[in-house]
Design a protein around this motif. Sequence first.
Motif, PDB file in Angstrom:
ATOM      1  N   LEU A 129       3.063   2.199  10.071  1.00 45.34           N
ATOM      2  CA  LEU A 129       2.394   1.019  10.613  1.00 45.34           C
ATOM      3  C   LEU A 129       3.363  -0.158  10.713  1.00 45.34           C
ATOM      4  O   LEU A 129       2.962  -1.265  11.035  1.00 45.34           O
ATOM      5  CB  LEU A 129       1.194   0.644   9.746  1.00 45.34           C
ATOM      6  CG  LEU A 129      -0.006   1.583   9.874  1.00 45.34           C
ATOM      7  CD1 LEU A 129      -1.042   1.312   8.786  1.00 45.34           C
ATOM      8  CD2 LEU A 129      -0.667   1.434  11.240  1.00 45.34           C
ATOM      9  N   PRO A 167      -0.707  -3.973   9.300  1.00 42.80           N
ATOM     10  CA  PRO A 167      -1.615  -4.460   8.253  1.00 42.80           C
ATOM     11  C   PRO A 167      -1.311  -5.885   7.794  1.00 42.80           C
ATOM     12  O   PRO A 167      -2.239  -6.657   7.540  1.00 42.80           O
ATOM     13  CB  PRO A 167      -1.409  -3.459   7.106  1.00 42.80           C
ATOM     14  CG  PRO A 167      -0.928  -2.229   7.765  1.00 42.80           C
ATOM     15  CD  PRO A 167      -0.086  -2.692   8.911  1.00 42.80           C
ATOM     16  N   PHE A 190      -9.232   9.477   8.880  1.00 45.48           N
ATOM     17  CA  PHE A 190      -9.077   9.609  10.330  1.00 45.48           C
ATOM     18  C   PHE A 190      -8.471  10.947  10.759  1.00 45.48           C
ATOM     19  O   PHE A 190      -8.987  11.578  11.688  1.00 45.48           O
ATOM     20  CB  PHE A 190      -8.261   8.430  10.870  1.00 45.48           C
ATOM     21  CG  PHE A 190      -8.239   8.362  12.363  1.00 45.48           C
ATOM     22  CD1 PHE A 190      -9.367   7.987  13.071  1.00 45.48           C
ATOM     23  CD2 PHE A 190      -7.095   8.683  13.064  1.00 45.48           C
ATOM     24  CE1 PHE A 190      -9.357   7.924  14.449  1.00 45.48           C
ATOM     25  CE2 PHE A 190      -7.075   8.627  14.449  1.00 45.48           C
ATOM     26  CZ  PHE A 190      -8.204   8.245  15.141  1.00 45.48           C
ATOM     27  N   LEU A 246       0.840  -1.196   0.000  1.00 44.71           N
ATOM     28  CA  LEU A 246       0.000   0.000   0.000  1.00 44.71           C
ATOM     29  C   LEU A 246       0.877   1.248   0.000  1.00 44.71           C
ATOM     30  O   LEU A 246       1.062   1.881   1.033  1.00 44.71           O
ATOM     31  CB  LEU A 246      -0.906   0.012   1.237  1.00 44.71           C
ATOM     32  CG  LEU A 246      -1.938  -1.102   1.333  1.00 44.71           C
ATOM     33  CD1 LEU A 246      -2.629  -1.085   2.686  1.00 44.71           C
ATOM     34  CD2 LEU A 246      -2.975  -0.950   0.233  1.00 44.71           C
ATOM     35  N   PRO A 247       1.446   1.589  -1.151  1.00 46.04           N
ATOM     36  CA  PRO A 247       2.262   2.807  -1.194  1.00 46.04           C
ATOM     37  C   PRO A 247       1.412   4.014  -1.575  1.00 46.04           C
ATOM     38  O   PRO A 247       1.081   4.204  -2.738  1.00 46.04           O
ATOM     39  CB  PRO A 247       3.278   2.485  -2.300  1.00 46.04           C
ATOM     40  CG  PRO A 247       2.566   1.527  -3.214  1.00 46.04           C
ATOM     41  CD  PRO A 247       1.420   0.905  -2.462  1.00 46.04           C
ATOM     42  N   PHE A 278      -1.228   5.065  13.093  1.00 49.02           N
ATOM     43  CA  PHE A 278      -0.724   5.747  11.905  1.00 49.02           C
ATOM     44  C   PHE A 278      -0.805   7.257  12.061  1.00 49.02           C
ATOM     45  O   PHE A 278       0.101   8.004  11.683  1.00 49.02           O
ATOM     46  CB  PHE A 278      -1.498   5.303  10.666  1.00 49.02           C
ATOM     47  CG  PHE A 278      -1.011   5.958   9.404  1.00 49.02           C
ATOM     48  CD1 PHE A 278       0.272   5.711   8.936  1.00 49.02           C
ATOM     49  CD2 PHE A 278      -1.816   6.834   8.697  1.00 49.02           C
ATOM     50  CE1 PHE A 278       0.741   6.315   7.788  1.00 49.02           C
ATOM     51  CE2 PHE A 278      -1.355   7.446   7.540  1.00 49.02           C
ATOM     52  CZ  PHE A 278      -0.072   7.187   7.086  1.00 49.02           C
ATOM     53  N   ARG A 279      -1.895   7.708  12.674  1.00 50.23           N
ATOM     54  CA  ARG A 279      -2.076   9.146  12.869  1.00 50.23           C
ATOM     55  C   ARG A 279      -0.954   9.732  13.724  1.00 50.23           C
ATOM     56  O   ARG A 279      -0.478  10.829  13.470  1.00 50.23           O
ATOM     57  CB  ARG A 279      -3.419   9.376  13.548  1.00 50.23           C
ATOM     58  CG  ARG A 279      -3.699  10.800  13.967  1.00 50.23           C
ATOM     59  CD  ARG A 279      -4.460  11.518  12.885  1.00 50.23           C
ATOM     60  NE  ARG A 279      -4.851  12.857  13.285  1.00 50.23           N
ATOM     61  CZ  ARG A 279      -4.065  13.926  13.132  1.00 50.23           C
ATOM     62  NH1 ARG A 279      -2.881  13.778  12.598  1.00 50.23           N
ATOM     63  NH2 ARG A 279      -4.486  15.115  13.495  1.00 50.23           N
ATOM     64  N   LEU A 281      -7.932   5.161   6.911  1.00 50.23           N
ATOM     65  CA  LEU A 281      -6.660   5.769   7.316  1.00 50.23           C
ATOM     66  C   LEU A 281      -6.596   7.231   6.897  1.00 50.23           C
ATOM     67  O   LEU A 281      -6.115   8.082   7.642  1.00 50.23           O
ATOM     68  CB  LEU A 281      -5.498   5.033   6.650  1.00 50.23           C
ATOM     69  CG  LEU A 281      -4.842   3.864   7.361  1.00 50.23           C
ATOM     70  CD1 LEU A 281      -3.629   3.427   6.574  1.00 50.23           C
ATOM     71  CD2 LEU A 281      -4.456   4.202   8.774  1.00 50.23           C
ATOM     72  N   MET A 295      -5.113   0.722  14.563  1.00 46.55           N
ATOM     73  CA  MET A 295      -4.202   1.041  13.454  1.00 46.55           C
ATOM     74  C   MET A 295      -4.363   2.484  13.012  1.00 46.55           C
ATOM     75  O   MET A 295      -3.379   3.164  12.700  1.00 46.55           O
ATOM     76  CB  MET A 295      -4.450   0.093  12.270  1.00 46.55           C
ATOM     77  CG  MET A 295      -3.845  -1.278  12.465  1.00 46.55           C
ATOM     78  SD  MET A 295      -3.738  -2.208  10.920  1.00 46.55           S
ATOM     79  CE  MET A 295      -5.392  -2.780  10.711  1.00 46.55           C
ATOM     80  N   LEU A 296      -5.615   2.967  12.962  1.00 45.85           N
ATOM     81  CA  LEU A 296      -5.836   4.365  12.568  1.00 45.85           C
ATOM     82  C   LEU A 296      -5.107   5.303  13.523  1.00 45.85           C
ATOM     83  O   LEU A 296      -4.441   6.258  13.105  1.00 45.85           O
ATOM     84  CB  LEU A 296      -7.329   4.697  12.564  1.00 45.85           C
ATOM     85  CG  LEU A 296      -8.248   3.850  11.682  1.00 45.85           C
ATOM     86  CD1 LEU A 296      -9.673   4.375  11.743  1.00 45.85           C
ATOM     87  CD2 LEU A 296      -7.765   3.847  10.245  1.00 45.85           C
ATOM     88  N   LEU A 297      -5.235   5.019  14.815  1.00 39.83           N
ATOM     89  CA  LEU A 297      -4.584   5.872  15.814  1.00 39.83           C
ATOM     90  C   LEU A 297      -3.065   5.799  15.690  1.00 39.83           C
ATOM     91  O   LEU A 297      -2.371   6.824  15.776  1.00 39.83           O
ATOM     92  CB  LEU A 297      -5.005   5.419  17.219  1.00 39.83           C
ATOM     93  CG  LEU A 297      -6.393   5.879  17.688  1.00 39.83           C
ATOM     94  CD1 LEU A 297      -6.873   5.037  18.843  1.00 39.83           C
ATOM     95  CD2 LEU A 297      -6.331   7.344  18.098  1.00 39.83           C
ATOM     96  N   PHE A 331      -2.603  -8.079  10.230  1.00 38.65           N
ATOM     97  CA  PHE A 331      -4.065  -8.085  10.142  1.00 38.65           C
ATOM     98  C   PHE A 331      -4.560  -9.034   9.052  1.00 38.65           C
ATOM     99  O   PHE A 331      -5.631  -9.616   9.169  1.00 38.65           O
ATOM    100  CB  PHE A 331      -4.558  -6.653   9.897  1.00 38.65           C
ATOM    101  CG  PHE A 331      -6.026  -6.453  10.152  1.00 38.65           C
ATOM    102  CD1 PHE A 331      -6.567  -6.710  11.397  1.00 38.65           C
ATOM    103  CD2 PHE A 331      -6.864  -5.993   9.151  1.00 38.65           C
ATOM    104  CE1 PHE A 331      -7.919  -6.512  11.643  1.00 38.65           C
ATOM    105  CE2 PHE A 331      -8.218  -5.802   9.387  1.00 38.65           C
ATOM    106  CZ  PHE A 331      -8.741  -6.058  10.636  1.00 38.65           C
ATOM    107  N   ASP A 356       2.660   9.309   2.266  1.00 38.28           N
ATOM    108  CA  ASP A 356       3.527   8.980   3.397  1.00 38.28           C
ATOM    109  C   ASP A 356       3.181   7.627   3.996  1.00 38.28           C
ATOM    110  O   ASP A 356       3.833   7.178   4.934  1.00 38.28           O
ATOM    111  CB  ASP A 356       3.474  10.090   4.458  1.00 38.28           C
ATOM    112  CG  ASP A 356       2.047  10.424   4.850  1.00 38.28           C
ATOM    113  OD1 ASP A 356       1.127   9.936   4.169  1.00 38.28           O
ATOM    114  OD2 ASP A 356       1.866  11.161   5.829  1.00 38.28           O
ATOM    115  N   LEU A 357       2.150   6.989   3.514  1.00 38.68           N
ATOM    116  CA  LEU A 357       1.861   5.623   3.950  1.00 38.68           C
ATOM    117  C   LEU A 357       2.623   4.667   3.047  1.00 38.68           C
ATOM    118  O   LEU A 357       2.433   4.663   1.839  1.00 38.68           O
ATOM    119  CB  LEU A 357       0.361   5.331   3.843  1.00 38.68           C
ATOM    120  CG  LEU A 357      -0.039   3.882   4.111  1.00 38.68           C
ATOM    121  CD1 LEU A 357       0.059   3.566   5.587  1.00 38.68           C
ATOM    122  CD2 LEU A 357      -1.438   3.596   3.609  1.00 38.68           C
ATOM    123  N   LEU A 392      -8.633  -2.431  13.958  1.00 37.90           N
ATOM    124  CA  LEU A 392      -8.642  -1.451  12.874  1.00 37.90           C
ATOM    125  C   LEU A 392      -8.498  -0.028  13.422  1.00 37.90           C
ATOM    126  O   LEU A 392      -7.680   0.766  12.942  1.00 37.90           O
ATOM    127  CB  LEU A 392      -9.976  -1.601  12.124  1.00 37.90           C
ATOM    128  CG  LEU A 392     -10.093  -1.163  10.691  1.00 37.90           C
ATOM    129  CD1 LEU A 392      -9.024  -1.791   9.844  1.00 37.90           C
ATOM    130  CD2 LEU A 392     -11.467  -1.576  10.154  1.00 37.90           C
TER     131      LEU A 392
END
Lengths: 660, 502
Positions: A206, A148, B407, A79-80, A200-201, B404, A196-198, A151, A83-84, A193
């Motif tokens: 991740l 991920p 968020f 998943l490029p 990454f934020r 993602l 993971m959002l938190l 997951f 910045d992820l 899930l």
Amino acid sequence: MPLPLLPPLTLLWVVPALPLAGSVVNGALALAAPRAKRAVSLVGVGVLVLAFAAAALAVVALAQLHPSAPLVVRYWEWLPVGDLQVAFALQLDQLSAVMILVVTGVGALIHVFSVGYMRGDPGYARYFAYLNLFVFFMLTLVLGASFPVMFVGWEGVGLCSYLLIGFWFTEKINADAGKKAFVVNRIGDFGFLVAMLLIFRHTGSLDFGAVFPKASAAFPAGGPVVTAITLFLFLGCTGKSAQIPLYTWLPDAMQGPTPVSALIHAATMVTAGVYLVARCGPLFALSPVGSATVAGVGALTALFAATIALKQWDIKRVLAYSTVSQLGYMFLGVGTGAYAAGIFHLTTHAFFKALLFLGSGSVIHAMHRAYHATHAHEDAQDMRNMGGLARYMPWTAALMWIATLAIAGIPPLAGFFSKDEILGAAFARGAVRPAWYVFWGMGLAAALLTAFYMTRLMLYTFHGPNRTGDREREQLHEAPPVMTGPLVALGVLTVLGGALNIPPLFGGGARLEHWLAPVTDVALTPAPDASPATAWALVASAVLVAALGMVGAFQLLRPEALVPARLAPPARGLGRLLWKKWYVDELYDAIVVRPVLWLSREVLWKIVDKRLVDGLLVNGTAAASRALGWVGSRLQTGEVGVYVVLFVVGVLAVVGAVVR
Amino acid sequence: MYSQAVLTALLGWPVVAAAGVLLVPERWAKHVALAASLVEFVISVPLWWTFQPAAGMQFVLDLPWIPAWGIRYTVGVDGISLFMVLLTTFLVPLSVLGSYAYITTRQRGFYALMLVLTSGMIGVFVSLDLFLFYVMWEVMLIPMYFIIGVWGGERRLYAAIKFFIYTFFGSLLMLVAILVLVLRVGQQTGLYSFSYAYLTAHLGGLGPAAFWLFGAFFLAFAIKVPMFPFHTWLPDAHVEAPTAGSVILAGVLLKMGTYGFLRFALPLFPSVALHPAIQAGIVTLALIGIVYGGLVAMVQPDFKKLIAYSSVAHLGFVMLGIWALTLQSVQGALLVMINHGISTGALFFLAGMLYERRHSRLIDAFGGIAKVVPLLAAALTIVSLSSIGLPGTNGFVGEFLVLLGAFPTYPRAAIVAATGVIVAAMYLLPALQRVIYNPLDKPENEQLRDLSPREIAVLVPLLACIVWIGVYPAPILRRMEPAAKNLVQSVRLDAATFTATR
């Protein structure tokens, strides 16, 4: 000195790829040639043996390096996006090394056992396809180098669990159980899930390798964000690892074939939550609230599930609640910060609980054949229909007794050491935070109940008079070697498994703890070590409690007074409450399942969607325009003069609007 | 040569082929249509390789059409529309092949309309002139109206008219808005042009009119998506449409709404679209779509209705992704658009295959059929898992990116949307169980025939995409990224400048 023949660790992918290939081949066979059982067995078991060999090689290679950070191998960009940057990457460190050995080792034994257990099943190829697929996802789970990727394994094992619980899908109860497992697990996965959002934020990554080193800088210790992350992660754990409040799917999961219960619902998948907490130690270490929740829920679940196990008649249900309870111990361990102890118990539990489940499998196998031979329709899993089976299946009985002693915590079997470590760590932490004394007390009480219900299971199943039936009795006999063989191997592991981590108290070197040190060094601020006197007192109390439970069972229970299931009177009072599992399923049904269904069907669909939106707004608008049209049609009088007047008025109105 | 002609070829060829279909004998019609749609697909395939992610709008062809009114024939694709074009050319041959057994009457007409529809859909995605866009928008409406109305189920007329009026109402508003927009910009700049590039470059000073213009575009697109509460035409249309109609409707037509937001509503009216109240309102509607759509799907007795409501939920994710307007969320939204086309398309194919066998769409007409039709059951299982977003399938990567990305902008909304994963399992798994598991208790189901080679040929490409996009979406993401980044930046920048200058 490095061995020259060791393959490079970039070949780590081979370990999960082997069972995946097996699954693909067996899946194709299931659809194309379901009768090719030899080929299926060869592939299904073969890939597991090879995967174990590959895992062992990888661990040996790791041991020679013994790196302080995980070895990460990136395979492809997954998943490029800006910045992820999530790659499909695997990592090997001391923790995942333990896990892959348990998964492939115990997994291989259970695959062998399945060859005998599932021999006559028409879905033989499909079974092995699912079982291989499960091992693939489980290895992805423990080898994944990022949240991920983990997951993928996390939900993948849930999928296989779903498919295998409902393996005999033409019975509604089995299909229901599979669905329940998936849906309840999804509630937990929601937690994963959101975590993971938190993550990454707040860390911008991740990958384990990026998140954990940053954790202490990104999150103030004890802050709300890290606490939220750990609690959401733990919600995931309560689903996957069957803890309060999401444990209810696991007992129902016993509808699947028994080897599945042994592999997925005892030895491996359900321990994924424990692995997750251990893996995320750097996060949990920053959140005292998160860690205390893990430990507290673990202790409570250990005790609560043990009470239910006291009154179950289905041999597999007893073991299921026992698993829930033992998982509680593991969470007590990792929540205490005793990661090594938790992983140690995870490992020994994999040995003795797999042994217990496979043993119960060979009992059920024998019972089933006996009833099948006489065309009786009795419950082959109800202990009230068993009794005295030790005479007919001595190997199974002896091996299950070993496992019973181990889970009860009798020295020097594997379970004694690992459970003792957890209780000791919890007690020691009590010196810093008194709540842990309560957790320790609950753990000790659960140990008493464990010894009791396991002895009860053994007494009712293997001892006293036989209640199977006169004609059926002649058909009872020991399972074939392909099934008893894995039992023996697990028996050996159950006896010797404690040697992995004998504590210094007994003159051992605590080897597993040292091995895991590079991963677990991030633990909570360590509690002071107990004095040798306290340590010995703790050991003595644990052993005493275990002995008390066993002796109590021998004294209180009367196998000779039991009657077969169909003649048995219903339970009353507290016994009924326990037999009915504290009515938790009924409670969930009443406060969650039914209201949601009612809301969706009666309110959202029938009222909001059909009446309000579609009826009033949409078709109402249509009706209104029809009415308007009718009014308009009345204006069509056919008189030119009227038209001219209307035309002029209209033009003036338009011009007025534009000019203004 | 290819780069200038390809889009026009994609636009024109289906119409030419449709004429051919009408001329051949009835029994050849489907084969000719299949061949024609495969040719269309082959024409589109090199786009994948020749597309330059960083080069912005490409394959552009710009010719005068009605010079007096500033109308031009301008077509082109960028990273946003590329995949909509490919999705269309990919799904059409499958839909044609999937109709072989379903469509037994007036075959020439049906397949000719399918091809005309293809032109319309391609036109919507490649038009860079607002007038051309509007024409294409209407062009694709009419064949679909007939496909539902002539070859549909029992209540086909009601469904077709509802579909038509609803969409037409929205598109007329859009036409007015387009005209006003062109006039306004023309008054200010002295040049009346429908050119997308010109209009987006001269947006300043729309003033309060921007609000109403956005509203008209919003209605047209929100109906098409469909967003709650404009969604009720969808279950009716889906249930009554023949299989191919449902597949194209879900696979491509719904995307026109979300594509319209990305291509027009956001870039043309950034300050309105990003007005906090409007943004919050649309995000709320998206969340209602996700949760409400899922809950209502859960209680549907009709399998196609269930899938229709699940579309409302999936498209809710797309809307959330678009309106959160971060790089990840927009790319996630684009990916969900593709995935929904593949997975929901496959679900409608499977629902159609079940219908062809039992002449029932009711979930409870089945049960235990995994025993008699293992291939169909396996396909249905995989597609369902993809639809509920199991990691490793395409469904996961799209929704995960949306969450993602959303968020940071809307933390609470992202968490509410994440409950969608629970709801998804709650509507699709019980339905799956009632169809393929449970006792095989209906005698009619004992003799069902498993997938035919033709049906396998329809499903395998879709299943392959489910796994491919789930495991290796990077080639798609890389092709989208520059366009998505550009969109996010320019809309945010424009919104900031306009708000500042107002």
